[in-house]
Write an enzyme that holds these catalytic residues in place. Structure first.
Site, PDB file in Angstrom:
ATOM      1  N   GLU A  64      -5.014   1.590   2.554  1.00  0.00           N
ATOM      2  CA  GLU A  64      -4.826   0.494   3.660  1.00  0.00           C
ATOM      3  C   GLU A  64      -5.104   0.937   4.868  1.00  0.00           C
ATOM      4  OE1 GLU A  64      -2.353  -2.240   6.051  1.00  0.00           O
ATOM      5  OE2 GLU A  64      -2.431  -0.148   5.905  1.00  0.00           O
ATOM      6  N   GLU A  65      -4.600   2.228   5.332  1.00  0.00           N
ATOM      7  CA  GLU A  65      -4.767   2.351   6.914  1.00  0.00           C
ATOM      8  C   GLU A  65      -6.248   2.553   7.579  1.00  0.00           C
ATOM      9  OE1 GLU A  65      -2.055   2.214   8.186  1.00  0.00           O
ATOM     10  OE2 GLU A  65      -0.350   3.172   7.280  1.00  0.00           O
TER      11      GLU A  65
ATOM     12  N   ASP B 202       4.387  -4.873   3.393  1.00  0.00           N
ATOM     13  CA  ASP B 202       3.882  -3.567   3.867  1.00  0.00           C
ATOM     14  C   ASP B 202       5.118  -2.593   4.451  1.00  0.00           C
ATOM     15  OD1 ASP B 202       2.606  -1.600   5.364  1.00  0.00           O
ATOM     16  OD2 ASP B 202       0.943  -2.705   5.789  1.00  0.00           O
TER      17      ASP B 202
ATOM     18  N   HIS C  88       0.758  -1.087  -0.078  1.00  0.00           N
ATOM     19  CA  HIS C  88       0.102  -0.005  -0.119  1.00  0.00           C
ATOM     20  C   HIS C  88       1.007   1.269  -0.026  1.00  0.00           C
ATOM     21  CE1 HIS C  88       0.102   1.461   4.314  1.00  0.00           C
ATOM     22  NE2 HIS C  88       0.263   0.289   4.432  1.00  0.00           N
TER      23      HIS C  88
ATOM     24  N   ASP D  61       6.208   2.715   7.182  1.00  0.00           N
ATOM     25  CA  ASP D  61       4.957   2.288   6.820  1.00  0.00           C
ATOM     26  C   ASP D  61       4.066   3.265   5.941  1.00  0.00           C
ATOM     27  OD1 ASP D  61       2.381   0.962   6.916  1.00  0.00           O
ATOM     28  OD2 ASP D  61       1.798   1.527   8.971  1.00  0.00           O
TER      29      ASP D  61
ATOM     30  N   HIS E  21       3.268   4.934  12.939  1.00  0.00           N
ATOM     31  CA  HIS E  21       2.146   5.890  12.647  1.00  0.00           C
ATOM     32  C   HIS E  21       2.230   7.091  13.472  1.00  0.00           C
ATOM     33  CE1 HIS E  21      -1.258   2.523  11.643  1.00  0.00           C
ATOM     34  NE2 HIS E  21      -0.096   2.593  10.763  1.00  0.00           N
TER      35      HIS E  21
END
Length: 713
Positions: free
Chosen positions: A391-392, A420, A344, A354, A504
């Site tokens: 995706e998130e 990922d 993604h 990420d 994140h």
């Protein structure tokens, strides 16, 4: 015919030069015909290289191009559904096209969730203000990013006492029960690490809490993320694609309502959480909690109160556009068989780890495949490179694509290979469906270890864990979920480094990767090479490199574990017999595969037999799907490796059994046994079906039931 031969015999011979030209022309014609049927092997400096060798030979400068791609992708935030997402999409699309690959895009319009207004304050018992508390992320000093929030957390507010619940797990609430502390009517404060954040919120709501705050890290980072429940995909189009004109369920539909938590939640900084925790009275912390609590220096108790917390949150839900991007390398012999690689592209913040460490590795694979295509190579089967969006928010881009193309994927997809967070730190970690285990191990023997000179990835992978350890993919935290759990497609998931502290947060930047994650970008190269070699083997091997003996062995381990749990029940004995049958079918298939591995390409019958064998290998995984889905969770269909309903379940396989156990706590022992037995029968039938699919024939065995079956009403 004799007349023609005689006429040719009477014709005068052409000059020598003409005869040479004619001979050369015939040779050229034959060569072109052969080339049309089968691409030439690659020629590099006069030597013949197979595709894997050629792929690996293109390592020169790979770490530099990967670093350049990562720097470009992380130049700014690119949250899905926002204008800022366009830059990363344009970079990926431009790079793929520049490499000469055929590209496609597909847009979807799912429901996404963004933060509106939010506030947090600490009050005295009489509700007079003590302090307004910050909801900003200290690591994002310039406020360049979306404010920390939980996607799909509902709007709401509360003025209530706070209770500290440690990680927010069931065992933590049991510890509070022993202290006589209830969270009913309270705002709970948790430390991140208790599993899926949506599960933490759901468990708090089940205990009567009115809101949840999840504390960030001492480094100033605050973890964003989704709290959507019930699996991946757009919540308004469960089971079908969120195209522009698609049917969308209403927010009051029962299926939709189950997807959202019932109470608001918010991630907060360690500083903000500490301010609340210092105000708590009540019983002291349980001794086992003190090890992990580093938020408050003067931490007196777990609460509730005596101070009050005033928390409000307003969610902004909207239909937003996301875009998936594809590059297609069409196969020459089996163009209708697809080897799919996916990563993604969207990120909560800058996304260096990420997900764009994976995006840059995918682009390196595309670079190498582009060069190979220019050299005359074409894969036997089609390779599809996928850059997912959304995706998130819950694997939305990949899920909508799988739902839209489910029929084709069921019959044509060979495998899905997911990366990922390609690089989080040191050491290879991998998960797969069991028939791909041996292939994965073999490939790692061909790739140089990025951290230890003179070693392969396999060498260090083996020594790091005291042996090769391959995870089973019974989780829903990346884009393999729709392929495996919904479509029954064999999957692999790869990453370097078990976890990373800036997940994140604003700290997930190019600078962090360059300073800490992978300074030389050689781990990125290793992941790209493992990923690419897996794709080449699956795309080019005449017989698909699937080993169902390994699958049968893994199922035997699962069955033994279940037998111990069930105290050797008769139903588990039935499953044992089915696993034995699968093992027998797998041995037969291996023998057949050896005979068909190198058949003469002019032997049409043998080629057809090989194609049929590959189809059986490809379709066997689909046998583990329950067409109408798991009980109460119809989107999840894989009877072996879908995730259990209980986020804290210790059973990482046989989700129907795990669900039956977790739902039977208030049932009689007889009802519990019956519920579990029914799920075991489902699994046994699926295993038996897989054995029949591998054999490629109808079931022909008559079995006597050697255990009693109750038929009493």
């Amino acid at each position: 015919m004799p007349q023609v031969s005689a006429a040719l015999g009477r014709m005068p011979l052409p000059p020598t030069s003409v005869r040479v030209l004619i001979g050369f022309g015939l040779l050229l014609l034959v060569s072109l015909l052969v080339l049309h049927r089968r691409p030439a092997r690659l020629m590099v400096e006069g030597s013949r290289l197979d595709p894997a060798e050629r792929f690996l030979s293109l390592f020169e400068g790979a770490n530099a191009t990967i670093a350049a791609d990562l720097r470009a992708l992380t130049a700014g935030p690119h949250l899905a559904g926002t204008p800022a997402a366009a830059g990363a999409a344009a970079h990926v699309l431009t790079r793929l096209r520049a490499l000469g690959l055929r590209t496609l895009t597909r847009e979807y319009a799912p429901l996404l969730s963004y933060p509106g207004h939010a506030s947090l304050a600490l009050l005295r018992a009489d509700q007079t203000l003590i302090a307004q508390l910050s909801l900003d992320e200290p690591a994002d000093a310039g406020r360049h990013l979306v404010r920390p929030y939980h996607a799909y957390a509902p709007s709401g507010g509360a003025v209530a006492e706070a209770v500290f619940v440690n990680l927010g797990r069931e065992e933590d609430y049991l510890a509070l029960d022993r202290l006589g502390v209830s969270v009913r009517g309270c705002i709970v404060v948790a430390i991140r690490g208790g599993g899926y954040r949506g599960g933490v919120v759901q468990r708090a709501a089940g205990r009567g809490a009115v809101a949840v705050l999840i504390a960030g890290h001492a480094d100033g980072g605050v973890e964003r993320g989704t709290v959507i429940l019930g699996g991946p995909g757009d919540p308004l189009t469960p089971g079908w694609a969120a195209t522009g004109a698609a049917e969308r369920l209403g927010f009051d539909h029962e299926t939709v309502m189950r997807r959202f938590p019932t109470i608001p939640s918010m991630p907060v900084s360690a500083m903000t959480a500490s301010a609340i925790l210092r105000s708590l009275g009540g019983p002291p912390l349980p001794a086992e909690w003190r090890i992990g609590v580093e938020l408050a220096e003067n931490f007196r108790g777990v609460g509730p109160g005596p101070m009050l917390v005033n928390f409000t949150y307003q969610e902004d839900r909207k239909i937003a556009m996301i875009q998936d991007i594809f590059a297609i390398v069409k196969g020459y012999e089996e163009p209708d068989r697809y080897v799919i690689l996916g990563n993604h592209r969207d990120a909560w913040t800058y996304g260096a780890v990420d997900p764009n460490s994976g995006t840059s590795a995918l682009l390196d694979i595309a670079r190498r495949l582009g060069i190979m295509l220019q050299s005359g190579w074409t894969p036997r089967r089609t390779i599809i490179l996928c850059s997912w969006d959304g995706e998130e928010f819950g694997m939305i881009g990949s899920t909508e694509w799988v739902e839209e193309n489910l029929g084709d994927l069921h019959s044509k997809a060979v495998a899905y290979l997911n990366v990922d967070c390609a690089v989080q730190g040191v050491g290879l970690f991998a998960g797969s469906t069991p028939q791909l285990d041996n292939l994965l191990v073999d490939v790692t023997k061909q790739v140089k270890d990025p951290d230890v000179a003179g070693k392969t990835v396999h060498d260090t992978w083996n020594t790091m864990n005291g042996g090769i350890n391959i995870e089973r993919l019974a989780r829903t935290d990346s884009d393999f979920a729709p392929f495996l759990h919904h479509a029954g497609i064999p999957c692999v998931d790869l990453y370097y480094g078990k976890e990373f502290p800036v997940y994140h947060t604003a700290l997930d930047s190019y600078n962090w990767m360059e300073m800490h994650g992978d300074p030389l970008f050689l781990r990125h190269v290793a992941i790209a090479e493992i990923w690419g070699l897996l794709a080449l083997r699956l795309a080019d091997d005449p017989v698909l490199p699937f080993d169902y003996q390994t699958y049968a062995s893994q199922l035997q381990e699962h069955t033994n574990a279940l037998s111990t749990m069930m105290k050797n029940s008769e139903s588990v004995n039935l499953m044992n017999r089915c696993v034995d049958d699968l093992s027998g079918a797998a041995i037969e298939v291996l023998k057949e595969a050896k005979k068909l591995q190198g058949v003469d390409t002019s032997d049409g019958y043998a080629l057809m037999r090989r194609r049929l064998l590959n189809d059986r290998l490809l379709l066997a995984e689909r046998s583990f799907l329950q067409p109408d889905g798991l009980q109460g969770r119809v989107w999840f269909k894989h009877l072996l490796y879908s995730p259990p309903e209980d986020y804290e379940s210790k059973l990482a396989f046989f989700p129907g059994v795990a669900d039956a156990i977790s739902r039977s706590t208030n049932r009689s022992a007889k009802e519990r046994r019956a519920a579990v037995r029914h799920e075991i029968w489902k699994i046994s039938r699926a295993i038996q079906k897989a054995a029949s699919v591998l054999r490629g024939e109808f079931s022909y065995r008559n079995e006597s039931l050697n255990f009693s079956v109750s038929v009493a009403p």
